[in-house]
Design an enzyme around this catalytic site. Structure first.
Site, PDB file in Angstrom:
ATOM      1  N   ASP A   1      -4.310 -28.575  36.337  1.00  9.96           N
ATOM      2  CA  ASP A   1      -4.016 -28.002  37.640  1.00  9.96           C
ATOM      3  C   ASP A   1      -2.861 -28.804  38.230  1.00  9.96           C
ATOM      4  O   ASP A   1      -2.871 -30.046  38.196  1.00  9.96           O
ATOM      5  CB  ASP A   1      -5.257 -28.114  38.532  1.00  9.96           C
ATOM      6  CG  ASP A   1      -5.111 -27.385  39.854  1.00  9.96           C
ATOM      7  OD1 ASP A   1      -4.001 -27.394  40.424  1.00  9.96           O
ATOM      8  OD2 ASP A   1      -6.114 -26.827  40.331  1.00  9.96           O
TER       9      ASP A   1
ATOM     10  N   ASP B   1       3.764 -18.001  41.695  1.00 13.11           N
ATOM     11  CA  ASP B   1       3.027 -17.001  42.466  1.00 13.11           C
ATOM     12  C   ASP B   1       3.505 -17.039  43.915  1.00 13.11           C
ATOM     13  O   ASP B   1       3.476 -18.096  44.554  1.00 13.11           O
ATOM     14  CB  ASP B   1       1.532 -17.315  42.398  1.00 13.11           C
ATOM     15  CG  ASP B   1       0.664 -16.178  42.910  1.00 13.11           C
ATOM     16  OD1 ASP B   1       1.091 -15.479  43.857  1.00 13.11           O
ATOM     17  OD2 ASP B   1      -0.443 -15.992  42.378  1.00 13.11           O
TER      18      ASP B   1
ATOM     19  N   LYS C   1       0.444 -13.406  51.448  1.00  8.98           N
ATOM     20  CA  LYS C   1      -0.258 -13.416  52.731  1.00  8.98           C
ATOM     21  C   LYS C   1      -0.069 -14.758  53.434  1.00  8.98           C
ATOM     22  O   LYS C   1      -0.137 -15.816  52.813  1.00  8.98           O
ATOM     23  CB  LYS C   1      -1.743 -13.129  52.518  1.00  8.98           C
ATOM     24  CG  LYS C   1      -2.015 -11.729  51.974  1.00  8.98           C
ATOM     25  CD  LYS C   1      -3.496 -11.467  51.800  1.00  8.98           C
ATOM     26  CE  LYS C   1      -3.734 -10.054  51.259  1.00  8.98           C
ATOM     27  NZ  LYS C   1      -5.177  -9.774  51.058  1.00  8.98           N
TER      28      LYS C   1
ATOM     29  N   GLU D   1       8.341 -28.830  33.933  1.00 12.38           N
ATOM     30  CA  GLU D   1       8.190 -27.455  34.416  1.00 12.38           C
ATOM     31  C   GLU D   1       6.747 -27.252  34.862  1.00 12.38           C
ATOM     32  O   GLU D   1       5.811 -27.468  34.083  1.00 12.38           O
ATOM     33  CB  GLU D   1       8.548 -26.427  33.341  1.00 12.38           C
ATOM     34  CG  GLU D   1       8.499 -25.003  33.896  1.00 12.38           C
ATOM     35  CD  GLU D   1       8.820 -23.909  32.893  1.00 12.38           C
ATOM     36  OE1 GLU D   1       9.006 -22.754  33.330  1.00 12.38           O
ATOM     37  OE2 GLU D   1       8.873 -24.195  31.676  1.00 12.38           O
TER      38      GLU D   1
ATOM     39  N   THR E   1      13.257 -16.952  31.645  1.00  8.81           N
ATOM     40  CA  THR E   1      11.853 -16.792  31.291  1.00  8.81           C
ATOM     41  C   THR E   1      11.643 -15.358  30.801  1.00  8.81           C
ATOM     42  O   THR E   1      12.512 -14.497  30.959  1.00  8.81           O
ATOM     43  CB  THR E   1      10.946 -17.039  32.505  1.00  8.81           C
ATOM     44  OG1 THR E   1      11.116 -15.966  33.440  1.00  8.81           O
ATOM     45  CG2 THR E   1      11.277 -18.362  33.185  1.00  8.81           C
ATOM     46  N   GLU E   2      10.467 -15.092  30.220  1.00 12.10           N
ATOM     47  CA  GLU E   2      10.153 -13.717  29.813  1.00 12.10           C
ATOM     48  C   GLU E   2      10.207 -12.773  31.008  1.00 12.10           C
ATOM     49  O   GLU E   2      10.766 -11.674  30.936  1.00 12.10           O
ATOM     50  CB  GLU E   2       8.747 -13.654  29.185  1.00 12.10           C
ATOM     51  CG  GLU E   2       8.617 -14.342  27.848  1.00 12.10           C
ATOM     52  CD  GLU E   2       8.246 -15.809  27.970  1.00 12.10           C
ATOM     53  OE1 GLU E   2       7.910 -16.404  26.940  1.00 12.10           O
ATOM     54  OE2 GLU E   2       8.305 -16.365  29.083  1.00 12.10           O
ATOM     55  N   TYR E   3       9.607 -13.202  32.090  1.00 13.78           N
ATOM     56  CA  TYR E   3       9.549 -12.393  33.309  1.00 13.78           C
ATOM     57  C   TYR E   3      10.955 -12.115  33.831  1.00 13.78           C
ATOM     58  O   TYR E   3      11.295 -10.981  34.188  1.00 13.78           O
ATOM     59  CB  TYR E   3       8.726 -13.157  34.349  1.00 13.78           C
ATOM     60  CG  TYR E   3       8.484 -12.428  35.647  1.00 13.78           C
ATOM     61  CD1 TYR E   3       7.319 -11.701  35.854  1.00 13.78           C
ATOM     62  CD2 TYR E   3       9.407 -12.486  36.685  1.00 13.78           C
ATOM     63  CE1 TYR E   3       7.083 -11.046  37.048  1.00 13.78           C
ATOM     64  CE2 TYR E   3       9.183 -11.832  37.882  1.00 13.78           C
ATOM     65  CZ  TYR E   3       8.025 -11.118  38.061  1.00 13.78           C
ATOM     66  OH  TYR E   3       7.802 -10.465  39.244  1.00 13.78           O
TER      67      TYR E   3
END
Length: 228
Positions: free
Chosen positions: A106, A128, A132, A54, A207-209
Site C-alpha cells: 500500500d 485514481d 468526489k 513509480e 502506459t497502456e492506459y
C-alpha cells in the site's frame, strides 16, 4: 474498475524472485546495498544509483520500458493490486532489466520503506482521480500524500505526474503550488505539445492506459513538481 481476483495470483507473484522485494522495510536507508546486491557490484558513494519510484505501476509497461532505456538508474515500482502486479512482474521476467524491482505494498507505507532523501524521482501515472470531494484525501497528489513524499524525496527531487482527468490535474497543480513545490513542463495536451521532443524521456514513454486513450484523441495532462 475493480479487477476480478484470480485464484493462485499471490502464489504466482512470489515465484518471481528477485523481481519482488519481500519485507522492503528492512532496506530503509540501505537501498544502495540492495541495489548493489541486485547488480552484483560493490556500493560506493561515487557509484550511487539514482532511485526512481513509480507509485501504482498498473501492468508495468511504463516502468519496464524506462528501466530498459535508462539503465543508469534503479527503478522501483509499487503496486497493491495483485492481478496487475503479476502482469508487470511477468513483463519484467520477459524483458530482464536487472535495474528493476517491485514492491507489493500500500502506498501509505512508503514512509516506512524509504529514508529521508533516498528517492530521486517519483512517477504518478494515471492515478485514481477520486472525483468526489469527500474522497479528495485519497488522491495521490493531495497534500496528505505530498507530505509523505517530502519525507523521502531528495531536495530538488521531482514528481512526474500524468493524467487524462482535467479536474484532477487542476487540483494537483494547486496542491503542488500551495505545498511549496515549483512546477515545470506543464502541458494540457502532452502529445500535441510542440515542446514534447525537448521533455525528458518519461514524457514520451506511455502506459497502456495512456496509449489507448491518446489514440482516441483524448488529451493527456502532465507536469513536473520539484521539491525545493
Amino acid at each position: 474498475m475493480r479487477l476480478r481476483r484470480i485464484p493462485g495470483t499471490r502464489e504466482r507473484i512470489r515465484q518471481y524472485a528477485p523481481w519482488l522485494v519481500e519485507e522492503p522495510q528492512q532496506w530503509q536507508g540501505r537501498w544502495q546495498e540492495y541495489i548493489a546486491g541486485r547488480l552484483e557490484t560493490t556500493p560506493t558513494p561515487v557509484e550511487r544509483k539514482e532511485i526512481h519510484l513509480e507509485l501504482g505501476v498498473g501492468r508495468g509497461r511504463f516502468i519496464n520500458q524506462m528501466a530498459q532505456e535508462q539503465p543508469q538508474h534503479f527503478w522501483i515500482g509499487a503496486e497493491l493490486r495483485e492481478e496487475v502486479l503479476l502482469t508487470a512482474i511477468e513483463r519484467a521476467e520477459k524483458w530482464q532489466a536487472p535495474n528493476l524491482a517491485f514492491l507489493w505494498i500500500d502506498i501509505e507505507t512508503t514512509t516506512d520503506i524509504f529514508a529521508h532523501g533516498e528517492v530521486d524521482a517519483i512517477y504518478l501515472n494515471f492515478s485514481d482521480p477520486w472525483p468526489k470531494d469527500r474522497h479528495a484525501k485519497r488522491r495521490l497528489t493531495h497534500r496528505r500524500f505530498l507530505d509523505r513524499y517530502r519525507q523521502y524525496l531528495k531536495p530538488g527531487g521531482k514528481i512526474h505526474f500524468k493524467t487524462d482527468n482535467r479536474d484532477l490535474f487542476d487540483f494537483s497543480l494547486e496542491e503542488f503550488k500551495e505545498n511549496g513545490f515549483s512546477l515545470e513542463a506543464v502541458t494540457f495536451d502532452l502529445h500535441k505539445d510542440p515542446n514534447l521532443s525537448s521533455y525528458d524521456l518519461s514524457a514520451r514513454v506511455m502506459t497502456e492506459y495512456e496509449n489507448r486513450f491518446s489514440q482516441k484523441g483524448q488529451p493527456i495532462h502532465r507536469c513536473i513538481a520539484v521539491l525545493p
